[in-house]
Design a protein around this motif. Structure first.
Motif, mmCIF file in Angstrom:
data_model
loop_
_atom_site.group_PDB
_atom_site.id
_atom_site.type_symbol
_atom_site.label_atom_id
_atom_site.label_comp_id
_atom_site.label_asym_id
_atom_site.label_seq_id
_atom_site.Cartn_x
_atom_site.Cartn_y
_atom_site.Cartn_z
ATOM 1 N N MET A 148 84.347 89.822 90.036
ATOM 2 C CA MET A 148 83.044 89.223 89.728
ATOM 3 C C MET A 148 82.638 88.105 90.685
ATOM 4 N N ASN A 149 83.607 87.301 91.124
ATOM 5 C CA ASN A 149 83.292 86.137 91.954
ATOM 6 C C ASN A 149 84.191 86.190 93.175
ATOM 7 N N VAL A 150 83.570 86.379 94.329
ATOM 8 C CA VAL A 150 84.338 86.580 95.559
ATOM 9 C C VAL A 150 84.137 85.376 96.476
ATOM 10 N N PRO A 151 85.088 84.445 96.487
ATOM 11 C CA PRO A 151 84.969 83.332 97.433
ATOM 12 C C PRO A 151 85.427 83.808 98.813
ATOM 13 N N PHE A 152 84.748 83.349 99.845
ATOM 14 C CA PHE A 152 85.238 83.677 101.193
ATOM 15 C C PHE A 152 84.907 82.541 102.146
ATOM 16 N N THR A 153 85.700 82.479 103.175
ATOM 17 C CA THR A 153 85.533 81.412 104.176
ATOM 18 C C THR A 153 85.169 82.045 105.506
ATOM 19 N N ILE A 177 85.375 79.954 89.816
ATOM 20 C CA ILE A 177 85.314 79.147 91.035
ATOM 21 C C ILE A 177 86.362 79.597 92.055
ATOM 22 N N HIS A 178 87.582 79.831 91.582
ATOM 23 C CA HIS A 178 88.653 80.191 92.515
ATOM 24 C C HIS A 178 88.720 81.687 92.797
ATOM 25 N N GLY A 179 88.026 82.496 91.993
ATOM 26 C CA GLY A 179 88.009 83.937 92.251
ATOM 27 C C GLY A 179 89.327 84.611 91.934
ATOM 28 N N GLY A 204 92.993 77.700 87.202
ATOM 29 C CA GLY A 204 91.818 77.288 87.971
ATOM 30 C C GLY A 204 91.058 76.193 87.269
ATOM 31 N N MET A 205 89.909 75.867 87.818
ATOM 32 C CA MET A 205 89.181 74.710 87.306
ATOM 33 C C MET A 205 88.729 74.860 85.851
#
Ligand SMILES: *Cc1c(COP(=O)(O)O)cnc(C)c1O
Length: 359
Positions: A295-300, A153-155, A100-101
């Motif tokens: 911890m980090n949940v990206p969603f669209t 960032i990418h989860g 990831g980033m």
């Protein structure tokens, strides 16, 4: 009390009770007639604050005695350079996993100091999984292997600690203190404080003592871990207020059952949010289920044209900082220790209601 639910990726939410304690003792710390911010870092009072914070962190993470705990500055980003400066020793390459980033930034910076061997990368897949370890192309002559257990960032989060026969170096910025870690498996771990430790301004480095003391020529004094270790992280003036506040967070964690208790709560929070996402055709998350971040949940939103409305309505409902990272867009909810189960419930209720009204 008018605190909103804050899902910021960083600087992130802090426990209400910690902020309240800091407020209560801000102007007159323990009857000394001045703030902790206004004291010498070499005073007996501040030294006790600093040493207690370190001991509490050692207790929480069960840190073995042959590891140094350093409270440094420059953020996790400075570690991207400081790690090769200190850990390359007589070696001529370092191994990196790219998930990831943040891994990618660590790789770019390390290239300024050494040959970098990227053992595996999920970039072509838009960083949605952890490449199978059996495919990693390890160089046994490298100084260490660096990876990012949780890509903020990418989860994407590792559910295992790799064992590849090199000293392991891990960027735990966004998942330290979220569950127990077996420190003895690592050569060095580091974490910027502003996600799951305290306010911005401190980066914690935990390093096995035999790995330090052999910096590459030209390394600045301030960037030599052994100088920090010899001086109790006070070669120069440390960020005293951030250190103090991190110490209050460590006490809060101990009072709330430590990292085993945190791990259980964090599991429940992540499960509840992923269930809400997966239970609807209106929301989506692209990450390989095994490696979804707690911890980090990206969603669209399947209909991306509703994103602005979603964020505006969420903010009006006092659900703050849900915009995804500027590089990937969409939404992201960060569920660090200070984000309560009640906050996650408020978010999933809002998501269901938003879907009813706009779906
Ligand atoms: C936030 C973050 C960083 C950068 O931290 P800074 O303290 O801003 O330098 C690096 N790595 C990871 C995994 C992060 O989440």
């Amino acid at each position: 009390m008018t605190r909103a639910y804050n899902f910021c990726a960083g600087p992130a939410a802090l426990p209400d009770v910690v902020l309240q304690q800091a407020a209560d003792e801000l102007v007159d710390w323990h009857g000394r007639g001045c703030s902790i911010m206004e004291m010498s870092h070499r005073s007996a009072d501040f030294t006790a604050v600093a040493e207690t914070a370190e001991q509490d962190l050692r207790d929480l993470l069960n840190i073995p005695s042959n590891y140094k705990v350093l409270f440094l500055q420059g953020g996790a980003s400075q570690q991207f350079a400081q790690i090769p400066m200190n850990l390359l020793r007589d070696k001529h390459s370092a191994d990196y996993v790219n998930t990831g980033m943040w891994s990618d930034k660590a790789i770019s910076e390390a290239k300024r100091y050494t040959q970098v061997n990227v053992v595996a990368s999920d970039e072509a897949n838009n960083f949605r999984t952890v490449p199978d370890v059996s495919q990693w192309k390890i160089n046994p002559d490298s100084a260490y292997l660096h990876y990012t257990p949780n890509e903020t960032i990418h989860g994407v989060e590792f559910d295992f600690v790799p064992d590849v026969g090199l000293p392991l170096v891990a960027d735990f910025s966004s998942s330290i203190l979220s569950e127990p870690i077996d420190i003895s498996k690592f050569g060095l771990i580091y974490a910027g404080a502003q996600k799951n430790i305290g306010p911005a301004g401190i980066v914690v480095v935990i390093v096995r003592e035999d790995l330090i003391g052999q910096v590459i020529p030209g390394t600045a004094t301030m960037l030599d871990y052994s100088v920090a270790a010899k001086n109790g992280s006070m070669y120069n003036t440390p960020p005293t207020f951030a250190w103090y506040l991190a110490g209050l967070v460590f006490k809060w964690l101990k009072a709330n059952g430590g990292l085993t208790a945190m791990a259980a709560v964090n599991r429940r929070k992540a499960d509840a949010l992923y269930a809400a996402i997966d239970g609807s055709d209106f929301y989506g998350n692209p990450v390989d289920k095994r490696y979804r971040s707690r911890m980090n949940v990206p969603f669209t939103l399947v209909d991306a044209s509703l994103e602005k409305t979603f964020l505006a309505e969420a903010e009006a409902a006092r659900l703050l900082n849900l915009a995804g990272h500027r590089s990937v867009g969409g939404m992201r909810a960060s569920l660090y220790n200070a984000v309560s189960e009640e906050a996650v419930r408020a978010l999933t209720d809002f998501m269901a209601d938003f879907e009813r009204r706009h779906g």
